[in-house]
Structure formats: C-alpha cells, structure tokens
Design a protein around this motif. Structure first.
Motif, PDB file in Angstrom:
ATOM      1  N   VAL A 178     -39.958  29.100 -96.766  1.00 44.53           N
ATOM      2  CA  VAL A 178     -39.281  27.842 -96.405  1.00 44.53           C
ATOM      3  C   VAL A 178     -38.606  27.980 -95.048  1.00 44.53           C
ATOM      4  N   ALA A 179     -37.946  29.111 -94.798  1.00 41.71           N
ATOM      5  CA  ALA A 179     -37.296  29.344 -93.499  1.00 41.71           C
ATOM      6  C   ALA A 179     -38.318  29.298 -92.367  1.00 41.71           C
ATOM      7  N   LEU A 180     -39.488  29.885 -92.599  1.00 43.27           N
ATOM      8  CA  LEU A 180     -40.546  29.876 -91.580  1.00 43.27           C
ATOM      9  C   LEU A 180     -41.039  28.454 -91.319  1.00 43.27           C
ATOM     10  N   TYR A 181     -41.203  27.659 -92.380  1.00 45.21           N
ATOM     11  CA  TYR A 181     -41.655  26.265 -92.227  1.00 45.21           C
ATOM     12  C   TYR A 181     -40.652  25.455 -91.402  1.00 45.21           C
ATOM     13  N   VAL A 182     -39.365  25.586 -91.732  1.00 44.44           N
ATOM     14  CA  VAL A 182     -38.330  24.838 -91.002  1.00 44.44           C
ATOM     15  C   VAL A 182     -38.332  25.243 -89.524  1.00 44.44           C
ATOM     16  N   LEU A 228     -23.628  23.742 -84.377  1.00 44.37           N
ATOM     17  CA  LEU A 228     -24.838  24.562 -84.408  1.00 44.37           C
ATOM     18  C   LEU A 228     -26.102  23.749 -84.622  1.00 44.37           C
ATOM     19  N   GLY A 229     -25.990  22.627 -85.359  1.00 42.31           N
ATOM     20  CA  GLY A 229     -27.167  21.838 -85.703  1.00 42.31           C
ATOM     21  C   GLY A 229     -27.658  22.117 -87.111  1.00 42.31           C
ATOM     22  N   ARG A 230     -28.642  21.325 -87.549  1.00 38.00           N
ATOM     23  CA  ARG A 230     -29.147  21.443 -88.929  1.00 38.00           C
ATOM     24  C   ARG A 230     -30.053  22.665 -89.092  1.00 38.00           C
ATOM     25  N   ARG A 231     -30.994  22.844 -88.140  1.00 35.27           N
ATOM     26  CA  ARG A 231     -32.006  23.900 -88.274  1.00 35.27           C
ATOM     27  C   ARG A 231     -31.406  25.304 -88.363  1.00 35.27           C
ATOM     28  N   PRO A 232     -30.500  25.693 -87.471  1.00 34.91           N
ATOM     29  CA  PRO A 232     -29.963  27.061 -87.574  1.00 34.91           C
ATOM     30  C   PRO A 232     -29.298  27.347 -88.917  1.00 34.91           C
ATOM     31  N   LEU A 233     -28.564  26.365 -89.456  1.00 36.35           N
ATOM     32  CA  LEU A 233     -27.880  26.580 -90.732  1.00 36.35           C
ATOM     33  C   LEU A 233     -28.870  26.785 -91.872  1.00 36.35           C
ATOM     34  N   ILE A 234     -29.891  25.931 -91.914  1.00 40.19           N
ATOM     35  CA  ILE A 234     -30.807  26.014 -93.057  1.00 40.19           C
ATOM     36  C   ILE A 234     -31.717  27.240 -92.950  1.00 40.19           C
ATOM     37  N   ILE A 235     -32.131  27.599 -91.720  1.00 39.58           N
ATOM     38  CA  ILE A 235     -32.961  28.798 -91.542  1.00 39.58           C
ATOM     39  C   ILE A 235     -32.169  30.062 -91.894  1.00 39.58           C
ATOM     40  N   THR A 236     -30.939  30.145 -91.388  1.00 43.65           N
ATOM     41  CA  THR A 236     -30.089  31.309 -91.680  1.00 43.65           C
ATOM     42  C   THR A 236     -29.814  31.427 -93.173  1.00 43.65           C
ATOM     43  N   GLY A 237     -29.540  30.271 -93.818  1.00 42.64           N
ATOM     44  CA  GLY A 237     -29.254  30.271 -95.252  1.00 42.64           C
ATOM     45  C   GLY A 237     -30.413  30.788 -96.081  1.00 42.64           C
ATOM     46  N   GLN A 251     -42.776  14.124 -92.048  1.00 46.52           N
ATOM     47  CA  GLN A 251     -41.440  13.946 -92.622  1.00 46.52           C
ATOM     48  C   GLN A 251     -41.492  14.133 -94.136  1.00 46.52           C
ATOM     49  N   THR A 252     -42.518  13.526 -94.761  1.00 39.47           N
ATOM     50  CA  THR A 252     -42.648  13.618 -96.229  1.00 39.47           C
ATOM     51  C   THR A 252     -42.885  15.060 -96.656  1.00 39.47           C
ATOM     52  N   LEU A 253     -43.786  15.753 -95.973  1.00 41.11           N
ATOM     53  CA  LEU A 253     -44.056  17.155 -96.303  1.00 41.11           C
ATOM     54  C   LEU A 253     -42.800  18.005 -96.127  1.00 41.11           C
ATOM     55  N   SER A 254     -42.024  17.704 -95.099  1.00 41.54           N
ATOM     56  CA  SER A 254     -40.786  18.461 -94.854  1.00 41.54           C
ATOM     57  C   SER A 254     -39.793  18.275 -95.992  1.00 41.54           C
ATOM     58  N   VAL A 255     -39.673  17.035 -96.484  1.00 42.01           N
ATOM     59  CA  VAL A 255     -38.791  16.753 -97.619  1.00 42.01           C
ATOM     60  C   VAL A 255     -39.268  17.504 -98.861  1.00 42.01           C
ATOM     61  N   VAL A 256     -40.586  17.527 -99.079  1.00 39.43           N
ATOM     62  CA  VAL A 256     -41.164  18.225-100.237  1.00 39.43           C
ATOM     63  C   VAL A 256     -40.859  19.727-100.155  1.00 39.43           C
ATOM     64  N   VAL A 257     -41.145  20.328 -99.009  1.00 40.76           N
ATOM     65  CA  VAL A 257     -40.977  21.781 -98.864  1.00 40.76           C
ATOM     66  C   VAL A 257     -39.513  22.183 -99.019  1.00 40.76           C
ATOM     67  N   VAL A 258     -38.610  21.479 -98.336  1.00 41.30           N
ATOM     68  CA  VAL A 258     -37.202  21.889 -98.325  1.00 41.30           C
ATOM     69  C   VAL A 258     -36.543  21.647 -99.680  1.00 41.30           C
ATOM     70  N   ASN A 259     -36.832  20.504-100.333  1.00 43.20           N
ATOM     71  CA  ASN A 259     -36.210  20.224-101.633  1.00 43.20           C
ATOM     72  C   ASN A 259     -36.750  21.121-102.735  1.00 43.20           C
ATOM     73  N   ALA A 260     -38.075  21.364-102.742  1.00 45.73           N
ATOM     74  CA  ALA A 260     -38.630  22.277-103.743  1.00 45.73           C
ATOM     75  C   ALA A 260     -38.129  23.696-103.490  1.00 45.73           C
ATOM     76  N   GLY A 261     -38.104  24.091-102.211  1.00 43.92           N
ATOM     77  CA  GLY A 261     -37.649  25.433-101.873  1.00 43.92           C
ATOM     78  C   GLY A 261     -36.202  25.674-102.232  1.00 43.92           C
ATOM     79  N   MET A 262     -35.378  24.611-102.127  1.00 41.10           N
ATOM     80  CA  MET A 262     -33.953  24.747-102.441  1.00 41.10           C
ATOM     81  C   MET A 262     -33.759  25.192-103.885  1.00 41.10           C
TER      82      MET A 262
END
Length: 464
Positions: free
Chosen positions: A440-444, A327-336, A265-276
């Motif tokens: 980041v999209a690949l990680y998510v 759609l859910g969270r994952r499809p939106l963030i991956i597509t974005g 969970q922590t790594l996911s927060v790090v990757v997505v927030n830094a990637g944003m």
C-alpha cells in the motif's frame, strides 16, 4: 478556525467517531467474562456447556458482527446523505446507539447472548454510517487550508475511544465480571450529547447549494462556519463546481466503478481503504490482551500495558493532526504504512526468538506500539479525508460507499479469521500484514498526488 467550525468538529468526533474506536476495543478486556456468560447461559438452556471451539466461534462472531453491521451502514450512506443531508444523517444515526446500548446493557439480566450480538451489530451499523459521513461533512464545511486539520480530528477521537475502552476495562473500574454489560453500553452518553446539540449547527453549505440549489441557506451556513459576511468567493467556487456537474446527476456505485474518467481515484480509494484494515490494526485492537499474553507478558500486567499503548495512540494521532497541513497527506500515509509493515515483521521475529531470548517479549510490545502509532499518525484518518478530496460532489457519496464497504468487509475478515490464523500460522501470521502495508505504501508513493491546499476541482484536474 472559528468557534462554530471547531465546536461542530469536536461534537461529531466525540459523538460518532469516538464510538467507533470504543466499540473496536471494548470487547478486548471483558472477553473471558462474556465467554463465561455465554457458557453459563448455554448450560441453563440445554444442560451442558459449549465446546471450546464452538465458544471461540461464538465469541469471534460477537467481535466481528460489529464489522458486518458497519458494512450494511456504509452501503446506506449514499441514500441517507442525499435524503437527510450530512448533519441530518448524523443526528438520526445517534438513535441507533441508544437502541444498541439498551440491548447490551440488559442482556445479562434477561439471560440473552443474542442481545449482545444484536447490540454489537447495531453499533456497527451506526459506525458504518458515521465513519463515512463525519469526514464527508467536515471535508465539505472546512476551508481548504483547514481540511487536513479538521479531517484528522475524528481519527484522534477514534484513538481516544480505544483509549477510553482500555482505561474503563481496568479491573479497578468496569473490568470486573459484574460490570461488563454497563461497560458495553456506556456508548449511549456521547450519542445522547450529539443528539441534543447537533441541530444547533447548519447543514453542509456544499450540499445545500450544489445538491439542493438553496443559495440562501448555503450562504447563511457559510457565514456561520467561517465567521464572516464576505463569503462570495466560496459561493462562486461552489457555483463553478455546480455548473460543471449541471448535466450530471448523483453517480451510483455501479456508475462510479464504470466511469473511466475517475478510475485512478476509485482504485486509490479501494487500495487505501482495504489496506487500512488488512494492515492488521484490527487484529491488534480486537485481541491486544491475547497478543500480549502470547508474547509472555504477565497476565496481571496486561491491562496496564494495553492502556499504555492507548496513550501512545492519542499522542501519535495529535502529531498527525497538527503536521498534516505542513507535511501533506502522502508523507504521513506512506510513513505510517511503512512503520506498520516493519513492526509487523518485528513481531514475527521477536515471537520466534523469545523462547531462546526472553527479553524479546519487550520487542514484541514495542512493535505493537509501533504498529498502533504508525496507524494513528496517518492511515487512521487520511484515507477518509482523501476520499472527500479526490472526488467532486456528484461522485463523493458513491466513493464513500465503495471505500466504506471495503473497509468494513476487510475489518470483518480480519476480526473473524485472526484467532484461527494465529492458531494455524503462529508467529508467521504477522508477515501477511507486513506485506500488505508495504504494498500500500508503494502504491501511494507511485500513484496518489499531494492534495493539500487544493480545491476539489483542482484535484480532479490533476488526475485528469
């Protein structure tokens, strides 16, 4: 969706989140006026103007000091939400905007560039606090079937803030040289409204019950937000979470980073927030006019082109907000992130070819629009929503500190180095952003599960 839930969501999104978007974009159109003010003040003080490189450095500091203030604000989130609660922290933080508005509004009258820089840093401090506390508050008061809708509402207002700055920055409105101090200090209006009205709404029920053990006030708050007297099921769910955390105090950042049970969970927060932030969106917002100028757009048309991109941001944000529960969270963030990566590569190609093919300038504009639309549809709001969903009550404030700190550190880095990166790498600088977005999209896609319509305890069990 009850009236109190909708009202408090709109209020904190307007009075806090919108200011973040506004302050991101507000330095774009008056850039030359502010530089002229800095140069004139320097000449009055020392008898000579600033060298171009020094002026660029000073203006880059003005732009990026906002992110340093945000970094400090994000580090204070844990202490503030524990002491004052979510609602209380948002109310008190509005005072910072009134202070910052005063500094920036009177800076030219007093001949002080330092006041502009201090004002920008204080607005950053406010945004650093609110960018974490608003989604934390909304994530805790919303029922699970509305968390996505209410959680993305702040991202729409961030886009609305950017759009407001672009519209007010038009030459016909506040884009003239004499108006730029007022342009910077308009933020006091939404902050004042939040300060006046937020006390009418209750504190987060989860905070009251789990952290303060105040069942009566939590029940009262739930009844007001949900519009029903029968809230026993929700109270029982909170008590179950409280029992599971009974032997655990609120976790510090260091404890969070060392806790193996939440490492993914922590790594996911790090990757997505830094990637944003490393996706390049801040470079687009801070330096839109410069990017369009380099793409060959006539100077007289740039402000209106910029306003057009702002309108598209709002439409993209609305699409994300009203499709997230379907759609859910994952499809939106991956597509974005995929859309942003492809469009970043498109900017590089179009800039390289526009000398031979002048029509490629319009491809550059289309790619900038694509980056903004992709960002606003998912990455703008989902990371903050996911931070609330991936952790239980004891870990959540520390997770917001980690995510927020990285967010602002990367924001500062991009805001400060982008002009120099652009000068040294030219069109190829956008390939860096392309690589970050696609990774980041690949990680998510590989790591983060779907969280829609699940309780916080269920999400925790999925990761476990």
């Amino acid at each position: 969706l009850t009236f109190p839930l909708l009202s408090v969501t709109l209020l904190v999104s307007f009075g806090s989140s919108m200011l973040y978007g506004y302050n991101l974009a507000v330095v774009n159109s008056p850039a030359e006026h502010i530089k002229t003010f800095y140069n004139a003040t320097w000449s009055q003080r020392y008898g000579h103007g600033l060298a171009p490189a020094t002026l660029t450095l000073l203006y880059s500091l003005t732009v990026s000091i906002f992110a340093l203030g945000g970094l400090v604000g994000s580090l204070l989130v844990g202490v503030l939400v524990e002491r004052y609660g979510r609602n209380g922290t948002l109310s008190r933080s509005a005072l910072l905007i009134l202070l910052a508005g005063g500094f920036m509004g009177f800076s030219r009258e007093l001949g002080s560039p330092e006041m502009v820089i201090i004002g920008r840093s204080v607005t950053g401090l406010h945004s650093g606090i609110c960018l974490s506390v608003v989604p934390l508050y909304l994530g805790e008061i919303a029922p699970k079937n509305l968390r996505g809708l209410l959680g993305l509402m702040p991202s729409i207002f961030i886009c609305l803030g950017v759009f407001s700055a672009q519209v007010l920055g038009l030459p016909e409105l506040l884009g003239e040289d004499r108006f730029w101090p007022l342009f910077l200090s308009v933020v006091v209006v939404p902050a004042s409204l939040q300060l006046l009205l937020l006390h009418c709404f209750p504190e987060s029920p989860r905070y009251l019950l789990i952290e303060r053990n105040d069942v009566c006030r939590a029940t009262e708050a739930l009844r007001q937000f949900l519009g029903t007297l029968d809230v026993q099921d929700v109270i029982e769910e909170m008590k179950e979470e409280q029992r599971s955390l009974s032997s655990m105090e609120m976790v510090s950042v260091w404890q969070l980073l060392r806790d193996r049970s939440v490492r993914w969970q922590t790594l996911s927060v790090v990757v997505v927030n830094a990637g944003m932030q490393l996706s390049g969106i801040d470079a687009i917002w801070f330096y839109t006019n410069t990017i369009f100028k380099n793409a060959g757009i006539p100077v007289s048309q740039i402000p209106y082109t910029t306003v057009g991109t702002g309108a598209i941001e709002i439409v993209a944000g609305l699409i994300g907000c009203f499709t997230i529960e379907k759609l859910g969270r994952r499809p939106l963030i991956i597509t974005g992130f995929c859309a942003m990566g492809i469009c970043s590569a498109g900017i590089t190609v179009s800039l390289l070819l526009q000398t031979a093919l002048p029509w490629m300038r319009y491809i550059s504009v289309a790619c900038v629009v694509g980056i903004i639309a992709g960002f606003c549809m998912g990455p703008a709001g989902v990371p903050f929503l996911m931070t609330a969903e991936l952790f239980t009550q004891s870990h959540r404030p520390a997770a917001y500190i980690v995510g927020g700190s990285l967010n602002w550190l990367c924001n500062f880095t991009v805001g400060f180095i982008f002009p120099f990166l652009q000068m040294s790498a030219g069109a190829f600088c956008y390939l860096v952003f392309c690589g970050v977005c696609l990774l980041v999209a690949l990680y998510v896609y590989l790591i983060i599960p779907e969280t829609k319509n699940k309780t916080f305890m269920e999400i925790s069990h999925i990761f476990a």
